[in-house]
Scaffold this motif. Structure first.
Motif, short mmCIF file in Angstrom:
data_model
loop_
_atom_site.label_atom_id
_atom_site.label_comp_id
_atom_site.label_asym_id
_atom_site.label_seq_id
_atom_site.Cartn_x
_atom_site.Cartn_y
_atom_site.Cartn_z
N ARG A 25 -1.86 8.64 -0.73
CA ARG A 25 -3.30 8.38 -0.56
C ARG A 25 -4.08 9.69 -0.48
NH1 ARG A 25 -1.34 4.36 3.07
NH2 ARG A 25 -2.14 5.52 4.83
N GLU A 26 -3.53 10.71 0.19
CA GLU A 26 -4.19 12.02 0.25
C GLU A 26 -4.28 12.63 -1.14
OE1 GLU A 26 -2.44 14.75 3.05
OE2 GLU A 26 -2.49 13.23 4.65
N GLU A 86 0.84 -1.20 0.00
CA GLU A 86 0.00 0.00 0.00
C GLU A 86 0.88 1.25 0.00
OE1 GLU A 86 -3.11 0.50 -0.48
OE2 GLU A 86 -3.79 -1.57 -0.33
N PHE A 109 -4.21 11.02 -3.99
CA PHE A 109 -5.11 10.17 -4.77
C PHE A 109 -6.55 10.64 -4.60
CE2 PHE A 109 -7.80 6.53 -5.55
CZ PHE A 109 -7.22 5.93 -6.65
N ASP A 110 -6.93 10.96 -3.39
CA ASP A 110 -8.31 11.37 -3.09
C ASP A 110 -8.69 12.70 -3.75
OD1 ASP A 110 -8.62 9.06 -1.65
OD2 ASP A 110 -8.35 10.00 0.31
#
Length: 170
Positions: free
Chosen positions: A73-74, A67, A76-77
């Motif tokens: 991830r931030e 992952e 990506f959002d």
């Protein structure tokens, strides 16, 4: 064409191929982190470039081993086009690094999809990497076959690392 790619050339020779993709881009990497690329005179998140390609109908497949970190991830959002447009497989055994552009050009090498591996890090902080960039049809086909075999889960049933796999393909 067959080019040897080292250090900074990963950024100047390989990543410049990404915005030129018309149909598909397949990326295989062990590690994925926040990554920035130059677009004109601007530095943009790599994910923003991918989101723009997806909006244009480009197929994007990503295989990675673990992952991504929280910054990735931030980011990506922030790009809703990635939610449905990015096809992703997680396989803890993936250690290859490759990018296949439109099924015509392939990068095969050591660089992960990270700033230090293939991105905009400075010369004194980036990793020492090596790879090849080629449009040789035989090499492109072999790379695509390896990618596709992992993608469809050919190794899943007999995998001895299944206990470490958070999302088995098969």
């Amino acid at each position: 064409m067959l080019k040897y790619i080292s250090d900074k050339a990963h950024y100047t020779e390989v990543l410049v191929c990404v915005p030129k993709v018309k149909r598909s881009i397949w990326i295989g990497t062990a590690d994925v982190k926040d990554l920035y690329v130059k677009v004109g005179s601007e530095a943009k998140p790599f994910l923003a470039v991918l989101a723009q390609l997806i909006k244009k109908g480009v197929e994007f497949r990503l295989i990675h081993a673990k992952e991504p970190g929280p910054v990735f991830r931030e980011d990506f959002d922030k790009y809703p086009a990635l939610f449905d447009g990015l096809e992703r497989v997680l396989c803890p055994r993936v250690h290859f690094k490759m990018m296949v552009f439109d099924g015509q050009l392939v990068y095969i090498g050591s660089a992960n999809l990270t700033g230090a591996g293939i991105g905009m890090k400075g010369e004194d902080t980036r990793n020492f990497e090596a790879g090849i960039l080629t449009d040789d049809p035989e090499l492109v086909e072999q790379a695509m076959n390896q990618f596709d075999n992992v993608w469809i889960g050919c190794h899943c049933k007999s995998c001895k690392r299944r206990d470490f796999c958070s999302d088995p393909i098969v």
